[in-house]
Design a protein around this motif. Structure first.
Motif, PDB file in Angstrom:
ATOM      1  N   ARG A  14       0.798  -0.902   0.219  1.00  0.00           N
ATOM      2  CA  ARG A  14      -0.116  -0.013  -0.092  1.00  0.00           C
ATOM      3  C   ARG A  14       0.439   1.215  -0.192  1.00  0.00           C
ATOM      4  N   ALA A  15       0.440   2.443  -0.071  1.00  0.00           N
ATOM      5  CA  ALA A  15       0.697   3.657  -0.271  1.00  0.00           C
ATOM      6  C   ALA A  15       1.299   3.862   1.153  1.00  0.00           C
ATOM      7  N   ALA A  16       2.337   4.409   1.807  1.00  0.00           N
ATOM      8  CA  ALA A  16       3.133   4.691   3.107  1.00  0.00           C
ATOM      9  C   ALA A  16       2.656   5.968   3.665  1.00  0.00           C
ATOM     10  N   SER A  17       2.184   6.031   4.676  1.00  0.00           N
ATOM     11  CA  SER A  17       1.755   7.364   5.331  1.00  0.00           C
ATOM     12  C   SER A  17       2.144   7.338   6.098  1.00  0.00           C
ATOM     13  N   SER A  18       2.934   9.088   6.176  1.00  0.00           N
ATOM     14  CA  SER A  18       3.915   9.192   7.467  1.00  0.00           C
ATOM     15  C   SER A  18       3.681   9.017   8.816  1.00  0.00           C
ATOM     16  N   THR A  19       2.548   8.616   8.886  1.00  0.00           N
ATOM     17  CA  THR A  19       2.109   8.181  10.739  1.00  0.00           C
ATOM     18  C   THR A  19       2.611   6.868  10.912  1.00  0.00           C
ATOM     19  N   SER A  20       2.365   6.387   9.844  1.00  0.00           N
ATOM     20  CA  SER A  20       2.814   4.474  10.400  1.00  0.00           C
ATOM     21  C   SER A  20       4.054   4.229   9.886  1.00  0.00           C
ATOM     22  N   VAL A  21       4.590   4.621   9.114  1.00  0.00           N
ATOM     23  CA  VAL A  21       6.352   3.663   8.678  1.00  0.00           C
ATOM     24  C   VAL A  21       7.331   4.869   9.071  1.00  0.00           C
ATOM     25  N   PHE A  26       9.444   2.142   4.572  1.00  0.00           N
ATOM     26  CA  PHE A  26       9.478   3.109   4.085  1.00  0.00           C
ATOM     27  C   PHE A  26      10.053   2.949   2.387  1.00  0.00           C
ATOM     28  N   TYR A  27      11.495   2.963   2.953  1.00  0.00           N
ATOM     29  CA  TYR A  27      12.405   2.157   1.720  1.00  0.00           C
ATOM     30  C   TYR A  27      11.325   0.487   0.776  1.00  0.00           C
ATOM     31  N   LEU A  28      11.237   0.071   1.214  1.00  0.00           N
ATOM     32  CA  LEU A  28      11.191  -1.189   1.081  1.00  0.00           C
ATOM     33  C   LEU A  28       9.663  -1.307   0.808  1.00  0.00           C
ATOM     34  N   SER A  29       8.840  -1.049   0.454  1.00  0.00           N
ATOM     35  CA  SER A  29       7.400  -0.452  -0.137  1.00  0.00           C
ATOM     36  C   SER A  29       7.468   0.080  -0.756  1.00  0.00           C
ATOM     37  N   GLU A  30       8.349   1.347  -1.283  1.00  0.00           N
ATOM     38  CA  GLU A  30       8.744   2.330  -2.389  1.00  0.00           C
ATOM     39  C   GLU A  30       9.772   2.350  -3.281  1.00  0.00           C
TER      40      GLU A  30
END
Length: 180
Positions: A14-21, A26-30
């Protein structure tokens, strides 16, 4: 059999939101999507480098970027900008190279005589500065002062290099001293 899609797509979570990651997640998901974006804009050869550079910028500014509602959008925009800049730079370099090659005179030197080849082979065996001084003197017919300026040394040093070069070349080429 289903035809291959024209566009490479990567779906990684999913798109990463700043509050959860944090940045690592973030790097791994994006990262996979960034590489695909860079590949589509700048080509396979530089895609991973551009994506890594965009992530590096995000990492360096993570306090600011991580506080955004959608840091994924920020890093994608950064990656897209970098990819377009890379593409434009390559196009500009290609145009400049093409323009310069059209203007360039024939760079193929005339073949040298066997004696000249022997001389320049001997010059290449000299110590670095002696070879430079000799080449500037014989190729460009430069005066001592210009050789000194080019090499960043004094005129006396150039004279010394040329004298030593002349002596070494005389021995290497089996010539008699003609300064008598």
């Amino acid at each position: 059999m289903e035809p291959e899609p024209l566009v490479d797509t990567v779906t990684l979570g999913r798109a990463a939101s700043s509050t959860s990651v944090g940045f690592d997640e973030f790097y791994l998901s994006e990262m996979g999507r960034l590489v695909a974006l860079a590949r589509s804009l700048a080509g396979v050869a530089v895609a991973e480098d551009i994506a890594q550079e965009a992530m590096l910028v995000a990492y360096r500014r993570w306090r600011e970027v991580g506080a955004l509602q959608r840091p994924d959008l920020w890093v994608r925009r950064t990656c897209a900008n970098m990819a377009v800049s890379q593409f434009r730079r390559r196009v500009a370099e290609l145009r400049a190279t093409t323009r310069l090659t059209r203007r360039r005179p024939d760079a193929t030197p005339e073949p040298m005589s066997e004696r000249a080849e022997e001389f320049w082979d001997a010059v290449r065996t000299l110590p670095h500065r002696q070879a430079q001084a000799a080449a500037l003197r014989f190729v460009y017919d430069m005066p001592i002062a210009e050789i000194a300026e080019t090499l960043g040394c004094s005129a006396g040093t150039v004279k010394q290099h040329l004298s030593r070069a002349r002596q070494a070349l005389s021995v290497a080429l089996d010539l008699q001293d003609r300064s008598d």
